[in-house]
Design an enzyme around this catalytic site. Sequence first.
Site, mmCIF file in Angstrom:
data_model
loop_
_atom_site.group_PDB
_atom_site.id
_atom_site.type_symbol
_atom_site.label_atom_id
_atom_site.label_comp_id
_atom_site.label_asym_id
_atom_site.label_seq_id
_atom_site.Cartn_x
_atom_site.Cartn_y
_atom_site.Cartn_z
ATOM 1 N N GLU A 175 -2.260 -5.299 -3.276
ATOM 2 C CA GLU A 175 -1.259 -4.571 -2.488
ATOM 3 C C GLU A 175 -0.225 -5.528 -1.899
ATOM 4 O OE1 GLU A 175 -3.796 -0.669 -1.030
ATOM 5 O OE2 GLU A 175 -3.818 -2.469 0.222
ATOM 6 N N ASP A 195 0.833 -1.199 0.000
ATOM 7 C CA ASP A 195 0.000 0.000 0.000
ATOM 8 C C ASP A 195 0.874 1.257 0.000
ATOM 9 O OD1 ASP A 195 -2.549 1.580 0.586
ATOM 10 O OD2 ASP A 195 -1.353 2.024 2.354
#
Length: 222
Positions: free
Chosen positions: A114, A42
Amino acid sequence: MNREHIYKRLGYRFRDAALLEQALTHRSAGRGHYERLEFLGDSLLNFVVAEVLYRRLPDASEGDLTRMRAALVREETLGGVANDLALADAVQLGGSALKSGVYRRRSVLADTVEALIGAVLLDADLETARACIERWWADRLVTLPDPETLKDPKTRLQEWLQGRSRPRPEYAVLEVSGPPHRQHFRVACQLADNDAAVEGTGASRRGAEQNAARAMLEKLDA
């Protein structure tokens, strides 16, 4: 899980297959799940997308860049990338989660993307992970949305009023109903320089205010 198929979809072959396994393992399957990799991915995704936008759009304002980055890294977009990579069938889940169809939830698929970014970073290096992001997001980075369309209703209403030298709108909570874990808000939006007023509802105060602002914009347009 057929690793060769996954490598082909990703356009990347892992040297440490254990990292790929971890990136594709939901917490319902026990220890060794993807959440730490998700945290890493992320952070890198936000940085890379920000850098790409900065380089490609030299005349864009900070606000426009921020809105475009948010659109490119939000759950909906990540879910679309996961579908492009056909990840739904590759996610490893525990029995109860598998029966409930969790693996098809957009949030889980977004987390998996992610985690894969984080796994590529650890398996290779920053430039390789950056290349994967730019490749997986290639079409979305070419067809960037108009920043104006990404502004939320409250921002658009405030700018509409400021452009006409009118005061900011006023918001007031009229009612909060429902149990603490499922509250429902009713909010009024009123213009300070006349009697125009509308209402909006939502599952949060912010959401209700956004809906009220949207209703006021429609009223002003009319």
